[in-house]
Design a protein around this motif. Structure first.
Motif, mmCIF file in Angstrom:
data_model
loop_
_atom_site.group_PDB
_atom_site.id
_atom_site.type_symbol
_atom_site.label_atom_id
_atom_site.label_comp_id
_atom_site.label_asym_id
_atom_site.label_seq_id
_atom_site.Cartn_x
_atom_site.Cartn_y
_atom_site.Cartn_z
ATOM 1 N N ARG A 34 6.604 13.502 -4.966
ATOM 2 C CA ARG A 34 7.623 13.476 -3.924
ATOM 3 C C ARG A 34 7.701 12.031 -3.445
ATOM 4 O O ARG A 34 6.680 11.430 -3.112
ATOM 5 C CB ARG A 34 7.262 14.386 -2.745
ATOM 6 N N PHE A 35 8.918 11.510 -3.401
ATOM 7 C CA PHE A 35 9.102 10.103 -3.067
ATOM 8 C C PHE A 35 10.151 9.954 -1.986
ATOM 9 O O PHE A 35 11.232 10.544 -2.062
ATOM 10 C CB PHE A 35 9.523 9.301 -4.303
ATOM 11 N N SER A 36 9.819 9.171 -0.967
ATOM 12 C CA SER A 36 10.773 8.835 0.088
ATOM 13 C C SER A 36 11.124 7.357 -0.038
ATOM 14 O O SER A 36 10.252 6.501 0.137
ATOM 15 C CB SER A 36 10.169 9.122 1.463
ATOM 16 N N VAL A 53 4.914 -0.419 0.475
ATOM 17 C CA VAL A 53 4.710 0.817 -0.290
ATOM 18 C C VAL A 53 3.475 1.542 0.240
ATOM 19 O O VAL A 53 2.492 0.896 0.632
ATOM 20 C CB VAL A 53 4.525 0.502 -1.793
ATOM 21 N N MET A 99 1.002 4.896 -1.035
ATOM 22 C CA MET A 99 0.738 5.947 -2.007
ATOM 23 C C MET A 99 -0.365 6.852 -1.479
ATOM 24 O O MET A 99 -1.410 6.379 -1.031
ATOM 25 C CB MET A 99 0.352 5.366 -3.353
ATOM 26 N N TYR A 143 1.558 11.478 4.165
ATOM 27 C CA TYR A 143 2.863 11.161 3.582
ATOM 28 C C TYR A 143 3.919 11.035 4.678
ATOM 29 O O TYR A 143 4.648 10.036 4.758
ATOM 30 C CB TYR A 143 3.222 12.258 2.585
ATOM 31 N N THR A 198 7.324 5.674 0.200
ATOM 32 C CA THR A 198 6.126 6.511 0.189
ATOM 33 C C THR A 198 6.147 7.522 -0.949
ATOM 34 O O THR A 198 7.138 8.229 -1.151
ATOM 35 C CB THR A 198 5.998 7.268 1.529
ATOM 36 N N LEU A 199 5.028 7.583 -1.673
ATOM 37 C CA LEU A 199 4.891 8.514 -2.794
ATOM 38 C C LEU A 199 3.625 9.335 -2.646
ATOM 39 O O LEU A 199 2.562 8.808 -2.337
ATOM 40 C CB LEU A 199 4.817 7.742 -4.119
ATOM 41 N N VAL A 238 6.553 3.208 -8.624
ATOM 42 C CA VAL A 238 7.138 2.856 -7.327
ATOM 43 C C VAL A 238 7.591 1.400 -7.333
ATOM 44 O O VAL A 238 8.694 1.068 -6.883
ATOM 45 C CB VAL A 238 6.140 3.098 -6.179
#
Length: 218
Positions: A16-18, A27, A29, A50, A60-61, A92
């Motif tokens: 899930r990535f924002s 970044v 993680m 997250y 954010t991942l 990312v």
């Protein structure tokens, strides 16, 4: 919070990535607990971390290690999982190349992987390690630890005795050029089942400190 699939060392990895809110945003993680203990990217502390970084505007991942959810491959005792984390960070950075700073946050087993990744990627400037398994794994690879961060642990943790984390913190604090914070949460167990509010407060307080422009730690 869009679902993403990206390439890993043993096939696809699910996450899930924002996306970041602004150019050059840092970044973050987030790494989940041990798969054999039911750890996934949807574990509640992992999700809380997250959301915390998303709310602060980070790219954010969070993702599932190999063999978890829709991520391909099988558990590899931490070796392959470290490769997964490196591939996730590469992904990312490929879609957000202007970022110059990265944070890593991990829960239990994820904290171990995060600290190992920290040693290999100089762009990681901060870490949050929750319930670090200091009594289960050898953390002597942190020699020297290249970045400042915080260890958060439960005072009633029966899985990883708090004294083992205290010992690790004391050793790291002997190193120069980094600052290691340590927050032991009263009444909390390994997964902060009844102390999530206190955990969240600890995380927020540390990020408020580190992300303040006047903070001396960079």
């Amino acid at each position: 919070m869009p679902s993403v699939i990206f390439p890993g060392p043993e096939g696809r990895l699910e996450g899930r990535f924002s996306p970041p809110r602004r150019p050059r945003a840092p970044v973050a993680m987030i790494l989940h607990p041990h798969p054999h203990g039911g750890g996934t990217m949807n574990e509640r502390i992992t999700q809380h971390l997250y959301k915390t970084f998303v709310d602060r505007g980070f790219a954010t991942l969070r993702f599932n290690f190999r063999g978890v959810g829709r991520s391909q491959g099988s558990f590899d005792n931490g070796i392959g999982e470290l490769s997964d984390a490196a591939s996730a960070l590469d992904w990312v950075q490929s879609i957000h190349p202007e970022s110059q700073t990265t944070w890593v946050a991990g829960v239990s087993f994820g904290a171990l992987i995060g600290m190992q990744l920290l040693m290999r990627r100089p762009e990681i400037r901060g870490f949050i390690s929750v319930s670090a398994p200091a009594s289960m794994y050898d953390f002597t690879f942190l020699a020297p630890c290249p970045a400042s961060g915080i260890f958060i642990h439960g005072a009633q943790d029966t899985v990883v005795p708090p004294a083992s984390v205290t010992k690790l913190v004391e050793k790291l604090r002997q190193q120069k050029h980094i600052t290691i914070h340590h927050d032991e949460i009263p009444r909390a167990n390994h997964f902060f089942e009844n102390e999530m509010e206190d955990l969240g407060r600890s995380i927020d307080n540390y990020l408020n400190f580190r992300l303040d422009p006047s903070c001396p730690i960079r």
